[in-house]
Motif scaffolding. Structure first.
Motif, PDB file in Angstrom:
ATOM      1  N   VAL A   1       3.030  29.915 -17.977  1.00 38.16           N
ATOM      2  CA  VAL A   1       3.713  30.844 -17.081  1.00 38.16           C
ATOM      3  C   VAL A   1       3.726  30.305 -15.651  1.00 38.16           C
ATOM      4  CG1 VAL A   1       3.820  33.237 -16.273  1.00 38.16           C
ATOM      5  CG2 VAL A   1       2.787  32.718 -18.501  1.00 38.16           C
ATOM      6  N   ASN A   2       4.917  29.954 -15.187  1.00 39.52           N
ATOM      7  CA  ASN A   2       5.117  29.552 -13.789  1.00 39.52           C
ATOM      8  C   ASN A   2       4.000  28.637 -13.281  1.00 39.52           C
ATOM      9  OD1 ASN A   2       6.474  29.469 -11.385  1.00 39.52           O
ATOM     10  ND2 ASN A   2       5.468  31.300 -10.554  1.00 39.52           N
ATOM     11  N   LEU A   3       3.741  27.581 -14.040  1.00 39.21           N
ATOM     12  CA  LEU A   3       2.579  26.731 -13.788  1.00 39.21           C
ATOM     13  C   LEU A   3       2.863  25.679 -12.711  1.00 39.21           C
ATOM     14  CD1 LEU A   3      -0.335  26.310 -14.934  1.00 39.21           C
ATOM     15  CD2 LEU A   3       0.643  24.480 -16.331  1.00 39.21           C
ATOM     16  N   HIS A   4       2.002  25.697 -11.677  1.00 37.05           N
ATOM     17  CA  HIS A   4       2.061  24.689 -10.616  1.00 37.05           C
ATOM     18  C   HIS A   4       0.772  23.898 -10.647  1.00 37.05           C
ATOM     19  CE1 HIS A   4       5.551  26.312  -8.245  1.00 37.05           C
ATOM     20  NE2 HIS A   4       5.290  27.352  -9.048  1.00 37.05           N
ATOM     21  N   ALA A   5       0.882  22.558 -10.575  1.00 32.62           N
ATOM     22  CA  ALA A   5      -0.340  21.748 -10.594  1.00 32.62           C
ATOM     23  C   ALA A   5      -0.108  20.439  -9.870  1.00 32.62           C
ATOM     24  CB  ALA A   5      -0.772  21.485 -12.034  1.00 32.62           C
ATOM     25  N   ARG A   6      -1.210  19.842  -9.432  1.00 33.40           N
ATOM     26  CA  ARG A   6      -1.118  18.548  -8.746  1.00 33.40           C
ATOM     27  C   ARG A   6      -2.382  17.745  -9.048  1.00 33.40           C
ATOM     28  NH1 ARG A   6      -2.188  21.054  -2.658  1.00 33.40           N
ATOM     29  NH2 ARG A   6      -4.330  21.659  -3.071  1.00 33.40           N
ATOM     30  N   VAL A   7      -2.299  16.454  -8.782  1.00 35.91           N
ATOM     31  CA  VAL A   7      -3.514  15.647  -8.827  1.00 35.91           C
ATOM     32  C   VAL A   7      -4.345  16.134  -7.659  1.00 35.91           C
ATOM     33  CG1 VAL A   7      -4.477  13.328  -8.562  1.00 35.91           C
ATOM     34  CG2 VAL A   7      -2.311  13.654  -9.763  1.00 35.91           C
TER      35      VAL A   7
END
Lengths: 476, 253
Positions: free
Chosen positions: B9-15
């Motif tokens: 669901v509306n997934l935001h991610a970063r290193v």
């Protein structure tokens, strides 16, 4: 069918695997305790108490002179905390005559300790014979009848000297003379206990002999002296275990192990030392290996405050083989300075050294090794591999390989690696459902596997358990 | 929020500390279905796979991941695996000195209570079935985990593990890359063997050819950190023919 179980007898060994197995101490109750310090008086007392022949007293006094002249080694880890004036060089447990051959006769206090370590059970299951040393003296020795009938001798060193004076004197101190190094000289002056093993020509003992050393008194030194002689074509495997409870001040263990491997004979000597973290463990182990004979040292150093130990093979016969497999685990406050020496003094000799060290929590492990190939030792081969695994940023490791080659036809290989606990491996194993701490322990076990697989199953299980204890709190 | 599905669901991610890679991913994988995830290099497919599996080098800044209606964001990688997730790695690591058999036994026992460890025969039979499905030899179990494995063997090992561990939801990250046609068939056969009402898979691939063997129920296309199009299996063929440029114009990104 593939090997799907770590060890089918694991359940049977449960008795050996109590959580606090090594965290114990018993009441000190001694028949004799020497003065503190290394003096001529102490040396004379030891010899008198053992009712030794004159030549042994002279040997001891001479060794004391050598020790005093030599002084402390000027290399290696810092051992300045070890104060000889504070050490009891000889302690004799409860008054008694000789060594017991029946476990039930061993004094209750001593027996209780060994029972906790699972010694008698291990003997019944997997050993050809057992020796148990409590403080300075061997308290128990037994050898299974079938081996006795074939002329195998397995005794404490004093009894060996008394009952087999000729064999004893012919070989004693021929591999490690007192002049060899400072701690060998100290041991020669105050030695007490250890094993005397003699395997006649052609006799192959297919199950291990074991000695177990235990220090129970504070500030004491243990100086066992082990002499193993394998006659032509003989085979044996000797296992040594060591432990000591934790005290506030330092104790000292400095054994000398001499092994003579005659033509075509095969000897294995395995140690897993798990001394408490205040024991200085400074040991000299050496074998002379004759024609087409082989010597294999397996050396596991998990305990102690400082260990300096470099099992050696002097390959003096053509075609002789030497091998050292070693494992070191340096945890907080520990220095494991371990390695191997391979001296090639005959043609077509070969040697292998595999050293694996793990350090964490400020611990320091070093590989210190020597490969020497003399002129004329044609076509000799040596291969050294030392791998270090660092579990965190505070751990340290060093490598000191000395290679001296005087022979043109020699083949010598040396490989060293240092690695860190790898995050990708951890994530991979975790992604299969294995919790982080278990995953780390698995990686460490895998790292040690080339050495651990050479141990008898029972000991491999024990090693794994010790590693797991050391690994507690390693990650997360 | 629904049971019987893996829901992103509306997934935001970063290193950790780096630029955002996932920019609002929405995706639903129902149990019993196989979906393909396609998209150009650098669009975030592998990142999505690792973030779902719980790789600690990524940081989720917002959004949610739900397994059967329960959020797994607070779970460690091993807990997620025990909750039924599986990732077949694009580049499986080597762990020297650890045999495949030992590793698999540990992984299985990690899913069971202490004292309820898997019986030797049950374990052995489980392995036998998986090995047979992959047309492999049982000697593989004695080898150390991926040590000295060829690229193809490593991929096969990922599927072997999947068959043994029986996850509810599996993400296959470019399992087809580097495989020749024969190996591709073997691996596909393994995946198809796992298909059933209790198994959902997200198959990440660049190539239509894999989808000839593992026929997907749906195809998702990822572009610049988002799912930009979802369609039937024919979408994969269209992409294969027309390339991603066609798609970027089509959806206006």
């Amino acid at each position: 069918m593939p090997n799907t179980q770590a060890h089918p007898d694991a359940a049977k060994l449960e008795g050996m695997q109590h959580e606090n197995q090594y965290d114990f101490k018993l009441k000190e109750d001694y028949a004799f305790k020497s003065d503190k310090g290394l003096t001529e008086k102490v040396v004379r007392e030891i010899s008198a108490m053992k009712e030794e022949p004159e030549w042994m007293l002279e040997f001891r006094l001479n060794a004391l002179k050598i020790a005093n002249k030599k002084g402390w080694p000027k290399w290696g880890p810092d051992i300045s905390d070890l104060n000889f004036d504070d050490i009891y060089f000889y302690i004799r447990p409860e008054d008694r005559q000789g060594t017991f051959a029946d476990w039930d006769e061993v004094p209750d206090e001593v027996r209780a300790t060994y029972d906790r370590l699972g010694i008698p059970e291990a003997e019944q299951k997997v050993l050809a014979g057992v020796g148990a040393q409590y403080e300075s003296e061997m308290v128990y020795h037994s050898l299974k009848e079938e081996w006795e009938k074939q002329g195998v001798i397995f005794l404490d060193t004093e009894t060996g000297l008394r009952e087999y004076p000729e064999i004893f004197r012919e070989h004693f101190a021929t591999v490690v003379p007192p002049e060899d190094n400072y701690f060998a000289a100290v041991n020669s002056a105050v030695w007490s206990g250890g094993s005397f093993v003699y395997v006649p020509a052609g006799v192959e003992i297919d199950v291990p002999l074991q000695a177990y050393f235990l220090l129970n008194a504070e500030n004491m030194g243990q100086f066992e002296r082990t002499l193993i002689i394998a006659e032509k074509g003989a085979k044996l495997h000797y296992i040594e275990g060591c432990t000591a409870p934790s005290y506030n001040s330092n104790s000292f263990h400095s054994g000398v192990i001499e092994i003579i491997v005659k033509d075509d004979a095969e000897v294995r000597y395995s140690t897993i030392q798990n001394w408490s973290h205040n024991v200085y463990n400074l040991v000299t182990q050496r074998a002379i290996v004759n024609k087409n004979a082989s010597m294999r040292w397996l050396d596991g150093n998990l305990g102690s405050k400082v260990t300096m130990k470099y099992p050696s093979c002097v390959l003096i016969g053509e075609g002789a083989k030497g091998e050292v497999l070693s494992i070191a685990f340096a945890n907080k406050g520990q220095v494991q300075d371990a390695g191997a020496k391979m001296i090639h003094a005959a043609p077509n000799t070969s040697s292998t050294v595999i050293s694996k060290s793990i350090s964490k929590n400020g611990g320091r492990s070093s590989y210190r090794g020597l490969v020497k190939i003399y002129d004329g030792a044609y076509n000799s081969k040596s291969n050294v591999e030392c791998d270090a695994l660092l579990l965190d940023k505070t751990a340290k490791t060093d490598t000191y390989p000395y290679i001296e080659i005087d022979e043109k036809t020699a083949h010598v290989g040396h490989e060293a690696s240092v690695s860190k606990l790898n995050d990708e491996q951890l994530f991979y194993l975790q992604s299969r459902g294995i919790p982080e701490a278990e995953a780390a322990a698995l990686i460490v076990r895998g790292f040690l596997e080339p050495v651990a697989k050479e141990l008898p199953l029972e000991y491999a299980v024990e090693l794994n358990r010790l590693i797991e204890l050391e690994m507690e709190g390693s990650v997360g | 929020m629904q049971k019987n599905q893996l829901e992103i669901v509306n997934l935001h991610a970063r290193v950790e500390g780096g630029e955002e890679i996932l920019k609002g991913v929405n995706l639903i994988l129902p149990k019993s279905e196989v979906h393909a995830l396609m998209g150009p290099n650098g669009s975030g497919k592998s990142t999505l796979a690792k973030v779902i599996a719980g790789d600690p080098s990524y940081e989720i800044t917002s959004g949610n991941i739900l397994v059967d209606g329960e959020s797994i964001l607070e779970l460690e990688a091993d807990e997620r695996a025990r909750a039924g997730l599986y990732l077949a790695f694009q580049y499986p690591v080597e762990v020297p000195g650890v045999s495949m058999a030992n590793f698999l036994r540990l992984a299985l026992n990690a899913r069971r209570d202490e004292g309820d460890e898997i019986e030797v025969m049950e374990f052995y039979n489980k392995l036998q079935d998986a090995i047979k499905n992959l047309n492999w030899d049982e000697s593989i179990l004695e080898r150390n985990l991926h040590e000295g494995f060829s690229g193809g063997e490593k991929k096969r090992s990922e599927i072997l593990q999947m068959l043994v561990l029986e996850p509810k939801y599996s993400i296959l990250d470019e399992t087809d890359s580097g495989l020749d046609v024969d190996a591709l068939k073997i691996v596909s056969h393994g995946v198809n063997a796992a298909r059933g009402p209790e198994f959902g898979a997200l198959v990440i691939t660049h190539y239509q050819r894999l989808l000839n063997h593992i026929v997907p129920d749906k195809v998702h296309v990822m572009y610049d950190g988002q799912i930009v199009k979802t369609g039937p299996k024919e979408l994969a063929m269209e992409l294969d023919k027309k390339g991603y440029d066609w798609l970027t114009q089509e959806v206006g990104v």
